[in-house]
Design an enzyme around this catalytic site. Structure first.
Site, short mmCIF file in Angstrom:
data_model
loop_
_atom_site.label_atom_id
_atom_site.label_comp_id
_atom_site.label_asym_id
_atom_site.label_seq_id
_atom_site.Cartn_x
_atom_site.Cartn_y
_atom_site.Cartn_z
N ARG A 141 -9.54 1.95 9.44
CA ARG A 141 -9.14 0.52 9.56
C ARG A 141 -10.40 -0.49 10.57
O ARG A 141 -10.22 -1.65 10.62
CB ARG A 141 -7.94 0.26 10.61
N ARG A 174 -0.83 -8.70 13.49
CA ARG A 174 -1.51 -7.72 12.34
C ARG A 174 -2.16 -8.09 11.28
O ARG A 174 -3.20 -7.56 10.86
CB ARG A 174 -0.40 -6.98 12.03
N LYS A 200 0.80 -1.08 -0.01
CA LYS A 200 0.08 -0.01 -0.04
C LYS A 200 0.75 1.18 0.04
O LYS A 200 0.55 2.24 -0.83
CB LYS A 200 -0.96 0.00 1.41
N ARG A 243 11.54 -1.52 12.01
CA ARG A 243 10.30 -1.22 12.85
C ARG A 243 9.84 -2.44 13.68
O ARG A 243 10.14 -3.44 13.60
CB ARG A 243 9.08 -1.47 11.47
N ARG A 266 11.12 -7.72 5.18
CA ARG A 266 11.12 -6.03 5.23
C ARG A 266 11.80 -6.03 6.66
O ARG A 266 12.47 -4.74 7.02
CB ARG A 266 9.56 -5.71 5.10
P1 AMP Z 1 0.86 0.53 9.18
O1 AMP Z 1 2.27 1.39 9.10
O2 AMP Z 1 -0.12 1.23 8.51
O3 AMP Z 1 0.98 -0.98 9.19
O4 AMP Z 1 0.34 1.00 10.90
C1 AMP Z 1 1.39 0.64 12.04
C2 AMP Z 1 0.47 0.30 13.24
O5 AMP Z 1 -0.06 1.54 13.68
C3 AMP Z 1 -0.82 -0.70 12.92
O6 AMP Z 1 -0.41 -2.09 13.40
C4 AMP Z 1 -1.57 -0.10 14.47
O7 AMP Z 1 -1.23 -0.40 15.57
C5 AMP Z 1 -1.36 1.56 14.14
N1 AMP Z 1 -2.25 2.15 13.23
C6 AMP Z 1 -2.00 2.74 11.99
N2 AMP Z 1 -3.19 3.01 11.52
C7 AMP Z 1 -4.00 2.74 12.28
C8 AMP Z 1 -5.64 3.00 12.27
N3 AMP Z 1 -6.15 3.63 11.33
N4 AMP Z 1 -6.34 2.44 13.22
C9 AMP Z 1 -5.64 1.78 14.37
N5 AMP Z 1 -4.40 1.63 14.43
C10 AMP Z 1 -3.70 2.26 13.42
#
Ligand code: AMP
Length: 186
Positions: free
Chosen positions: A88, A144, A13, A133, A127
């Site tokens: 989400r 996740r 994404k 991360r 990754r």
């Molecule tokens: P991402 O980089 O999009 O994979 O997000 C990393 C982490 O940030 C996720 O596993 C969640 O813990 C948190 N996070 C990001 N976006 C959201 C969202 N819209 N709602 C809740 N948690 C989020």
């Protein structure tokens, strides 16, 4: 142009979002990136989010909705944006509808990038070796993915019912996937 990108962790994404934003000259809003920078700066939001992110859980809806309500009012996003990683959950999607209605913003498309789950776990493990991360470890990656299918996948029907959902195969060369996305957005 106002877009939402949906898809399981690791589907690409972020990579595609950057390319699509360049094409349409719109702002890329990744809630994961915003939350990580809040954590680095040790802000109140960052401190609230840290335990959830490190456990691979979702940060509470009210935190995300408050944060995005403020962000979407800013001048730089008034001509368009791509939301990457938000909404989400169904409550976040309902909240986003209200935020956008209040700003008279209409959504052009919710674009779902699709891929096989096992391939994604392997991609993320690779990754994690480079990204540094804190949530790219095998156990947290699986957590996740589980959360995506349970809490985020219902959004596919939510946007399908509104006739806003477009699905694109997320497996292939980066440039080919970008072309597929641009084709369905035409
Ligand atoms: P991402 O980089 O999009 O994979 O997000 C990393 C982490 O940030 C996720 O596993 C969640 O813990 C948190 N996070 C990001 N976006 C959201 C969202 N819209 N709602 C809740 N948690 C989020």
């Amino acid at each position: 142009m106002r877009l939402i990108f949906l898809g399981p962790p690791g589907v690409g994404k972020g990579t595609q979002a950057k390319r699509i934003c360049e094409h349409y000259n719109i702002i890329h809003l990744s809630t994961g990136d915003i939350l990580r920078s809040e954590m680095t700066e040790k802000t109140e939001i960052g401190e609230k989010a840290k335990a959830f992110i490190d456990a691979g859980e979702l940060v509470p809806d009210d935190v995300l909705l408050g944060m995005m309500n403020n962000r979407l009012k800013k001048d730089d996003v008034q001509s368009g944006y791509l939301l990457d990683g938000f909404p989400r959950t169904i409550p976040q999607a309902d909240g986003l509808n209200k935020i956008m209605d209040d700003l008279s913003h209409s959504l052009n498309c919710a674009l779902s990038l699709t891929a096989d789950a096992d391939e994604l776990v392997q991609r993320l493990i690779n990754r994690g070796k480079e990204s540094g991360r804190s949530d790219d470890t095998p156990d947290i990656i699986r957590q996740r993915q589980k959360i995506y299918w349970k809490q985020t996948a219902p959004l596919l029907d939510f946007y399908r019912e509104k006739k806003l959902l477009k699905e694109v195969d997320g497996i292939g060369k980066i440039s080919e996937i970008t072309d597929r996305i641009l084709e369905v957005l035409k």
